[in-house]
Design a protein around this motif. Structure first.
Motif, PDB file in Angstrom:
ATOM      1  N   THR A  13       0.651  -1.376   0.097  1.00  0.00           N
ATOM      2  CA  THR A  13       0.261   0.050  -0.051  1.00  0.00           C
ATOM      3  C   THR A  13       0.786   1.276  -0.104  1.00  0.00           C
ATOM      4  N   HIS A  14       2.145   1.145  -0.037  1.00  0.00           N
ATOM      5  CA  HIS A  14       3.018   2.275   0.118  1.00  0.00           C
ATOM      6  C   HIS A  14       2.945   3.244  -1.162  1.00  0.00           C
ATOM      7  N   ASP A  15       2.458   3.055  -2.180  1.00  0.00           N
ATOM      8  CA  ASP A  15       2.289   3.929  -3.381  1.00  0.00           C
ATOM      9  C   ASP A  15       0.842   4.145  -3.500  1.00  0.00           C
ATOM     10  N   ASP A  16      -0.177   3.687  -2.714  1.00  0.00           N
ATOM     11  CA  ASP A  16      -1.496   3.990  -2.949  1.00  0.00           C
ATOM     12  C   ASP A  16      -2.075   5.455  -2.937  1.00  0.00           C
ATOM     13  N   HIS A  17      -1.417   6.204  -2.214  1.00  0.00           N
ATOM     14  CA  HIS A  17      -1.785   7.586  -2.548  1.00  0.00           C
ATOM     15  C   HIS A  17      -1.371   8.113  -3.722  1.00  0.00           C
ATOM     16  N   VAL A  18      -0.337   7.923  -4.276  1.00  0.00           N
ATOM     17  CA  VAL A  18       0.309   8.281  -5.657  1.00  0.00           C
ATOM     18  C   VAL A  18      -0.622   7.734  -6.753  1.00  0.00           C
ATOM     19  N   ARG A  19      -1.102   6.390  -6.536  1.00  0.00           N
ATOM     20  CA  ARG A  19      -2.140   5.961  -7.614  1.00  0.00           C
ATOM     21  C   ARG A  19      -3.401   6.741  -7.679  1.00  0.00           C
ATOM     22  N   PHE A  20      -3.696   6.819  -6.252  1.00  0.00           N
ATOM     23  CA  PHE A  20      -5.075   7.580  -5.980  1.00  0.00           C
ATOM     24  C   PHE A  20      -4.885   8.861  -6.740  1.00  0.00           C
ATOM     25  N   GLU A  21      -3.819   9.816  -6.331  1.00  0.00           N
ATOM     26  CA  GLU A  21      -4.001  11.040  -6.920  1.00  0.00           C
ATOM     27  C   GLU A  21      -3.870  11.132  -8.450  1.00  0.00           C
ATOM     28  N   ARG A  22      -3.271  10.187  -8.975  1.00  0.00           N
ATOM     29  CA  ARG A  22      -3.124  10.072 -10.387  1.00  0.00           C
ATOM     30  C   ARG A  22      -4.474   9.811 -10.983  1.00  0.00           C
ATOM     31  N   ARG A  23      -5.201   8.962 -10.616  1.00  0.00           N
ATOM     32  CA  ARG A  23      -6.601   8.529 -10.891  1.00  0.00           C
ATOM     33  C   ARG A  23      -7.539   9.827 -10.862  1.00  0.00           C
ATOM     34  N   GLN A  24      -7.337  10.541  -9.466  1.00  0.00           N
ATOM     35  CA  GLN A  24      -8.178  11.620  -9.641  1.00  0.00           C
ATOM     36  C   GLN A  24      -7.868  12.733 -10.398  1.00  0.00           C
ATOM     37  N   LEU A  25      -6.600  12.825 -10.774  1.00  0.00           N
ATOM     38  CA  LEU A  25      -6.465  13.981 -11.786  1.00  0.00           C
ATOM     39  C   LEU A  25      -6.828  13.573 -13.310  1.00  0.00           C
ATOM     40  N   ALA A  26      -6.679  12.276 -13.524  1.00  0.00           N
ATOM     41  CA  ALA A  26      -7.131  11.852 -14.718  1.00  0.00           C
ATOM     42  C   ALA A  26      -8.879  11.940 -14.762  1.00  0.00           C
ATOM     43  N   GLN A  27      -9.387  11.723 -13.761  1.00  0.00           N
ATOM     44  CA  GLN A  27     -10.849  11.898 -13.822  1.00  0.00           C
ATOM     45  C   GLN A  27     -11.274  13.227 -14.066  1.00  0.00           C
ATOM     46  N   ASP A  28     -10.596  14.026 -13.072  1.00  0.00           N
ATOM     47  CA  ASP A  28     -10.669  15.543 -13.368  1.00  0.00           C
ATOM     48  C   ASP A  28     -10.552  16.214 -14.751  1.00  0.00           C
ATOM     49  N   ARG A  29      -9.432  15.824 -15.350  1.00  0.00           N
ATOM     50  CA  ARG A  29      -9.131  16.145 -16.761  1.00  0.00           C
ATOM     51  C   ARG A  29     -10.099  15.603 -17.787  1.00  0.00           C
ATOM     52  N   ASP A  30     -10.540  14.371 -17.553  1.00  0.00           N
ATOM     53  CA  ASP A  30     -11.807  13.759 -18.438  1.00  0.00           C
ATOM     54  C   ASP A  30     -12.916  14.456 -18.147  1.00  0.00           C
ATOM     55  N   ALA A  31     -13.170  14.814 -17.130  1.00  0.00           N
ATOM     56  CA  ALA A  31     -14.771  15.600 -16.887  1.00  0.00           C
ATOM     57  C   ALA A  31     -14.596  16.863 -17.484  1.00  0.00           C
ATOM     58  N   ASN A  32     -13.544  17.526 -17.336  1.00  0.00           N
ATOM     59  CA  ASN A  32     -13.223  18.832 -17.755  1.00  0.00           C
ATOM     60  C   ASN A  32     -13.588  18.986 -19.342  1.00  0.00           C
ATOM     61  N   GLN A  33     -12.771  17.847 -19.986  1.00  0.00           N
ATOM     62  CA  GLN A  33     -12.861  17.727 -21.324  1.00  0.00           C
ATOM     63  C   GLN A  33     -14.319  17.368 -21.969  1.00  0.00           C
ATOM     64  N   GLN A  34     -14.823  16.599 -21.282  1.00  0.00           N
ATOM     65  CA  GLN A  34     -16.441  16.250 -21.621  1.00  0.00           C
ATOM     66  C   GLN A  34     -17.347  17.329 -21.504  1.00  0.00           C
ATOM     67  N   ARG A  35     -17.080  18.012 -20.370  1.00  0.00           N
ATOM     68  CA  ARG A  35     -18.146  19.171 -20.186  1.00  0.00           C
ATOM     69  C   ARG A  35     -17.633  20.439 -20.694  1.00  0.00           C
ATOM     70  N   GLY A  36     -16.545  20.653 -21.455  1.00  0.00           N
ATOM     71  CA  GLY A  36     -16.189  21.774 -22.247  1.00  0.00           C
ATOM     72  C   GLY A  36     -15.848  23.104 -21.107  1.00  0.00           C
ATOM     73  N   VAL A  37     -15.511  22.488 -19.926  1.00  0.00           N
ATOM     74  CA  VAL A  37     -15.572  23.569 -18.854  1.00  0.00           C
ATOM     75  C   VAL A  37     -14.513  24.655 -19.229  1.00  0.00           C
ATOM     76  N   LEU A  38     -13.279  24.263 -19.486  1.00  0.00           N
ATOM     77  CA  LEU A  38     -12.130  25.013 -19.654  1.00  0.00           C
ATOM     78  C   LEU A  38     -12.229  25.911 -21.077  1.00  0.00           C
ATOM     79  N   THR A  39     -13.267  25.827 -21.922  1.00  0.00           N
ATOM     80  CA  THR A  39     -13.181  26.497 -23.202  1.00  0.00           C
ATOM     81  C   THR A  39     -14.271  27.508 -22.895  1.00  0.00           C
ATOM     82  N   VAL A  40     -14.887  28.047 -21.882  1.00  0.00           N
ATOM     83  CA  VAL A  40     -15.842  29.038 -21.789  1.00  0.00           C
ATOM     84  C   VAL A  40     -15.285  30.601 -21.855  1.00  0.00           C
TER      85      VAL A  40
END
Length: 99
Positions: A13-40
């Motif tokens: 489990t010593h790298d779990d936090h790193v994997r978790f953060e990478r997953r969260q960043l990827a999900q945020d990036r995907d959500a922003n691309q799908q919603r077009g939030v950054l292009t307003v």
């Protein structure tokens, strides 16, 4: 870079936090691309703010040149900042409801 100790090599489990953060960043990036939030742009932001005002989600305080997001009581001076905040706030609210 963090050095691993002999105990870390055997701890799965010593790298779990790193994997978790990478997953969260990827999900945020995907959500922003799908919603077009950054292009307003500013004109689209103004239209969205007008719709939020009509829906009683935003109050306008003209004398202070403020927009107030009534659901969170957060204040903004920029249409675009308010729209980006509301999109994130709404995404979070939807995620909490889905859980």
């Amino acid at each position: 870079m963090r050095r691993t100790t002999p105990a870390d090599r055997h701890d799965s489990t010593h790298d779990d936090h790193v994997r978790f953060e990478r997953r969260q960043l990827a999900q945020d990036r995907d959500a922003n691309q799908q919603r077009g939030v950054l292009t307003v742009d500013e004109s689209e932001a103004r239209q969205r703010v007008d719709a939020l005002v009509d829906a009683d989600v935003v109050d306008v305080v003209p004398e202070a040149e403020l927009l107030v997001h009534t659901l969170s009581e957060t204040r903004f001076r920029s249409n675009r900042a308010l729209v980006l905040f509301h999109e994130g706030w709404q995404a979070h609210t939807d995620a909490v409801v889905d859980d």
